[in-house]
Design an enzyme around this catalytic site. Structure first.
Site, PDB file in Angstrom:
ATOM      1  CD  GLU A   1      -1.310  10.807   1.148  1.00 49.48           C
ATOM      2  OE1 GLU A   1      -1.102  10.280   0.059  1.00 49.48           O
ATOM      3  OE2 GLU A   1      -1.333  10.169   2.214  1.00 49.48           O
TER       4      GLU A   1
ATOM      5  CG  HIS B   1      -0.443   7.236   5.247  1.00 48.05           C
ATOM      6  ND1 HIS B   1      -1.680   6.630   5.260  1.00 48.05           N
ATOM      7  CD2 HIS B   1      -0.165   7.515   3.957  1.00 48.05           C
ATOM      8  CE1 HIS B   1      -2.119   6.545   4.006  1.00 48.05           C
ATOM      9  NE2 HIS B   1      -1.222   7.068   3.193  1.00 48.05           N
TER      10      HIS B   1
HETATM   11  P1  PGA Z   1      -3.609   5.859  -3.063  1.00 48.38           P
HETATM   12  O1  PGA Z   1      -2.807   6.040  -1.704  1.00 48.38           O
HETATM   13  O2  PGA Z   1      -2.766   6.456  -4.156  1.00 48.38           O
HETATM   14  O3  PGA Z   1      -3.787   4.389  -3.227  1.00 48.38           O
HETATM   15  O4  PGA Z   1      -4.910   6.598  -2.894  1.00 48.38           O
HETATM   16  C1  PGA Z   1      -2.094   7.216  -1.478  1.00 48.38           C
HETATM   17  C2  PGA Z   1      -1.504   7.197  -0.091  1.00 48.38           C
HETATM   18  O5  PGA Z   1      -2.127   6.692   0.812  1.00 48.38           O
HETATM   19  O6  PGA Z   1      -0.389   7.677   0.135  1.00 48.38           O
END
Ligand code: PGA
Length: 254
Positions: A168, A96
């Site tokens: 992401e 992450h």
């Molecule tokens: P968020 O986080 O939906 O709060 O932007 C997503 C993530 O970090 O997996």
């Protein structure tokens, strides 16, 4: 687009929330109530690891937000994949962007964690995403390609069946500025192309890619319809049972 229903994966990443076990139990119970069982949706809740064993007793799919690359040993504070598995996790989020940023995780560390998690029988949600879209597309695409290629180094074609990639973009995580489904579609295709180059086209075609970064009930439909993804990795919106329940309902439309 086929008319056949596809399996959607929704991963709830609670991060370092909530602060206490009673609050976590309330949230988990509320989510379980608002998240009815749909055959074409897998919902995976990833609470802080200290709460995992309490939730596995209640049932549902669970994930851990990180694992260390060794199962046991003198690594103070670390959580091994087998430990996580033994208290009910069947998924592991790895790489992450918050861990890369705050805990200094490199692609090589991520790769070691992916290997360890797969060896322990966990399904891996490998997170990738560029820091910014400034500059030319080749640069940020190359950044993501490197994260995918190094993260999957040593992963056999057979084990790849237990890997999901969560795209992401870092600027969209925790920011209120989600990506657009159109650009996510481009990146999902690019990630599958990278998988095709690393493995083959057949596995790439069905390889699951998720979108994450300010996903919520307001944009979930657009991402699932137009973003070329198989599900969502949801942070903040997964801390509100009602909002998350809406996302699950939307996912059921597909
Ligand atoms: P968020 O986080 O939906 O709060 O932007 C997503 C993530 O970090 O997996």
């Amino acid at each position: 687009m086929t008319s056949q229903k596809r399996k959607i994966l929704l991963v709830a990443n609670w991060k370092c929330n909530p602060a206490t076990l009673p609050e976590a139990q309330r949230l988990f119970a509320a989510i379980k109530k608002t998240v009815p069982r749909y055959n074409n949706i897998d919902v995976v809740i990833c609470p802080p690891a200290v709460f995992l064993s309490r939730f596995s007793a209640v049932g549902g799919k669970l994930g851990v937000q990180d694992v260390f690359w060794e199962n046991t040993g003198a690594y103070t504070g670390a959580i091994g994949s087998r430990m996580a598995r033994s208290v009910g996790a069947s998924y592991a989020i790895i790489g992450h962007s918050e861990r890369r940023e705050h805990m200094g995780e490199t692609n090589e560390m991520v790769q070691a964690k992916v290997k360890a998690a797969l060896a322990a029988g966990l399904r891996v949600v490998l997170c990738v995403g560029e820091k910014s879209r400034d500059g030319d597309a080749a640069a940020y695409a190359g950044f993501v390609k490197e994260e995918v290629s190094v993260g999957l180094r040593g992963v056999t074609k057979q084990s790849l069946g237990n890997v999901i990639i969560a795209y992401e973009p870092i600027w969209a995580v925790g920011s209120d500025e989600a990506d657009t489904p159109e650009r996510t579609l481009e990146m999902a295709l690019y990630i599958r192309k990278t998988i095709a180059d690393l493995y083959d086209r057949t596995v790439a075609q069905t390889f699951p890619v998720l979108y994450g970064g300010s996903a919520n009930a307001g944009n979930a439909r657009a991402f699932l319809r137009d973003g070329g993804v198989d599900g969502l990795l949801v942070g903040r919106a997964s801390l509100q049972a009602k909002e998350f329940g809406k996302i699950v309902q939307i996912a059921n439309e597909f």
